[in-house]
Design a protein around this motif. Structure first.
Motif, PDB file in Angstrom:
ATOM      1  N   ASN A   1       0.815  -1.225   0.000  1.00  0.00           N
ATOM      2  CA  ASN A   1       0.000   0.000   0.000  1.00  0.00           C
ATOM      3  C   ASN A   1       0.846   1.273   0.000  1.00  0.00           C
ATOM      4  O   ASN A   1       0.440   2.290   0.567  1.00  0.00           O
ATOM      5  CB  ASN A   1      -0.962   0.004   1.191  1.00  0.00           C
ATOM      6  CG  ASN A   1      -0.231   0.093   2.523  1.00  0.00           C
ATOM      7  OD1 ASN A   1       0.986  -0.084   2.585  1.00  0.00           O
ATOM      8  ND2 ASN A   1      -0.963   0.383   3.588  1.00  0.00           N
TER       9      ASN A   1
ATOM     10  N   SER B   1       2.006   2.854  -2.866  1.00  0.00           N
ATOM     11  CA  SER B   1       2.051   3.432  -4.212  1.00  0.00           C
ATOM     12  C   SER B   1       1.707   4.923  -4.186  1.00  0.00           C
ATOM     13  O   SER B   1       0.911   5.377  -3.376  1.00  0.00           O
ATOM     14  CB  SER B   1       1.069   2.705  -5.126  1.00  0.00           C
ATOM     15  OG  SER B   1       1.027   3.319  -6.394  1.00  0.00           O
ATOM     16  N   GLU B   2       2.329   5.663  -5.104  1.00  0.00           N
ATOM     17  CA  GLU B   2       1.981   7.073  -5.310  1.00  0.00           C
ATOM     18  C   GLU B   2       1.274   7.260  -6.652  1.00  0.00           C
ATOM     19  O   GLU B   2       1.058   8.390  -7.089  1.00  0.00           O
ATOM     20  CB  GLU B   2       3.243   7.938  -5.271  1.00  0.00           C
ATOM     21  CG  GLU B   2       3.916   7.950  -3.903  1.00  0.00           C
ATOM     22  CD  GLU B   2       5.160   8.814  -3.857  1.00  0.00           C
ATOM     23  OE1 GLU B   2       5.719   9.113  -4.934  1.00  0.00           O
ATOM     24  OE2 GLU B   2       5.578   9.200  -2.749  1.00  0.00           O
ATOM     25  N   LYS B   3       0.909   6.159  -7.287  1.00  0.00           N
ATOM     26  CA  LYS B   3       0.269   6.235  -8.601  1.00  0.00           C
ATOM     27  C   LYS B   3      -1.209   6.619  -8.468  1.00  0.00           C
ATOM     28  O   LYS B   3      -1.675   6.997  -7.393  1.00  0.00           O
ATOM     29  CB  LYS B   3       0.470   4.930  -9.354  1.00  0.00           C
ATOM     30  CG  LYS B   3       1.946   4.715  -9.721  1.00  0.00           C
ATOM     31  CD  LYS B   3       2.157   3.524 -10.623  1.00  0.00           C
ATOM     32  CE  LYS B   3       3.628   3.404 -11.030  1.00  0.00           C
ATOM     33  NZ  LYS B   3       3.863   2.255 -11.937  1.00  0.00           N
TER      34      LYS B   3
ATOM     35  N   THR C   1      -4.561   1.114  -0.556  1.00  0.00           N
ATOM     36  CA  THR C   1      -3.619   0.765  -1.624  1.00  0.00           C
ATOM     37  C   THR C   1      -2.548   1.832  -1.859  1.00  0.00           C
ATOM     38  O   THR C   1      -1.514   1.533  -2.452  1.00  0.00           O
ATOM     39  CB  THR C   1      -4.369   0.558  -2.950  1.00  0.00           C
ATOM     40  OG1 THR C   1      -5.215   1.698  -3.176  1.00  0.00           O
ATOM     41  CG2 THR C   1      -5.230  -0.697  -2.907  1.00  0.00           C
ATOM     42  N   HIS C   2      -2.802   3.063  -1.425  1.00  0.00           N
ATOM     43  CA  HIS C   2      -1.913   4.195  -1.729  1.00  0.00           C
ATOM     44  C   HIS C   2      -1.692   5.019  -0.462  1.00  0.00           C
ATOM     45  O   HIS C   2      -2.011   6.211  -0.408  1.00  0.00           O
ATOM     46  CB  HIS C   2      -2.514   5.064  -2.838  1.00  0.00           C
ATOM     47  CG  HIS C   2      -2.617   4.371  -4.152  1.00  0.00           C
ATOM     48  ND1 HIS C   2      -3.508   3.349  -4.384  1.00  0.00           N
ATOM     49  CD2 HIS C   2      -1.919   4.544  -5.315  1.00  0.00           C
ATOM     50  CE1 HIS C   2      -3.371   2.928  -5.629  1.00  0.00           C
ATOM     51  NE2 HIS C   2      -2.418   3.624  -6.208  1.00  0.00           N
TER      52      HIS C   2
ATOM     53  N   GLY D   1      -0.264   9.955  -2.789  1.00  0.00           N
ATOM     54  CA  GLY D   1      -1.398   9.130  -3.193  1.00  0.00           C
ATOM     55  C   GLY D   1      -2.686   9.566  -2.533  1.00  0.00           C
ATOM     56  O   GLY D   1      -3.744   9.650  -3.172  1.00  0.00           O
TER      57      GLY D   1
END
Length: 282
Positions: A109, A111-113, A143-144, A149
């Motif tokens: 978890n 992610s910066e997408k 998730t982010h 994010g």
């Protein structure tokens, strides 16, 4: 909201990270385009829409807004209708896990997408800025769970909220977002859009602020090049709620959107239920 989000997603899917020359030649809104490298059938939506449906269904069901409930929704929504468009590793992960508990136990978890931002537009129906921010942050952290994010998700959710509740003029959207979420949301985006969430949201804000029609917004989103299906999804979801935006999406794009069990008609049903939440909250 969801119908327009899906149109932006499906139209943008034909141009995602395609060569600039291809975008310039075919970004005319006359048809969904076959991507030059991907197999996705024109008119098919991707993970942006499917995960937004999971968020919308959770809101409509009035289930508790918890990581467990949301993760279960993410898994269930994918399992009932597996589709391309997800990042390869996340697609493989969703195939592997069986329920929300396993999802939470095994997901990375950090992610910066754009995943947390692309799915969050339905949260804008909540009645206050504080509730929108709380719910956007919680779903993003699954998730982010990074500053960038989470900020991208909060800004995307506030975009639709701003227009649903008519909190100001379209030209002031960027300033409104900057007053609540850290980021350069009022700075016009230029050039190709990368995969980071803040990039997609900033580009979407730019397209919405500089255009007064859905057609203009969608073409502008795609013309940036890069991660344009996500930009189109975020921008059209928000703009569909604005009284200042002419709702002129071409009928052939609406009619050409996939219409299986969870396609166009199903999205329209979810939209009606989301609108009923706004009327109750307002």
């Amino acid at each position: 909201m969801l119908l327009e989000l899906a149109v932006g997603d499906a139209y943008g899917a034909g141009f995602e990270f395609a060569e600039a020359e291809f975008v310039q030649q075919y970004n005319d809104l006359t048809a969904y385009r076959q991507h030059p490298r991907h197999r996705l059938k024109p008119g098919s939506y991707t993970d942006d829409t499917q995960m937004s449906m999971a968020i919308a269904e959770t809101l409509i069901s009035h289930e508790p807004w918890t990581p467990q409930v949301l993760a279960e929704r993410f898994v269930r929504t994918f399992k009932r209708d597996p589709r391309e468009g997800y990042a390869k590793r996340f697609y493989a992960f969703l195939q592997q896990v069986e329920d929300g508990e396993t999802f939470l136990a095994q997901i990375g978890n950090t992610s910066e997408k754009s995943g947390a931002a692309m799915r969050v537009s339905p949260v804008g129906v909540l009645p206050t800025v504080e509730q929108v921010l709380h719910s956007a942050k919680l779903q993003a952290a699954i998730t982010h769970n990074t500053e960038l994010g989470i900020n991208a998700a909060c800004a995307a959710a506030l975009m639709s909220h701003y227009f649903i509740y008519q909190l100001g003029k379209k030209r002031d959207l960027g300033q409104f977002l900057e007053s609540h979420v850290s980021g350069n949301w009022n700075t016009p985006w230029q050039g190709e859009v990368g995969t980071l969430g803040w990039m997609c949201v900033q580009a979407a804000v730019t397209a919405v602020m500089r255009n007064d029609s859905m057609c203009g917004i969608l073409q502008n989103c795609i013309a940036f090049t890069g991660d344009v299906d996500t930009v189109g999804a975020i921008a059209l979801a928000a703009a569909s709620c604005s009284v200042e935006v002419t709702q002129d999406l071409p009928p052939h794009l609406i009619e050409g959107l996939e219409n299986g069990s969870y396609g166009r008609d199903y999205l329209m049903q979810l939209d009606r239920k989301l609108i009923s939440l706004v009327s109750k909250n307002s």
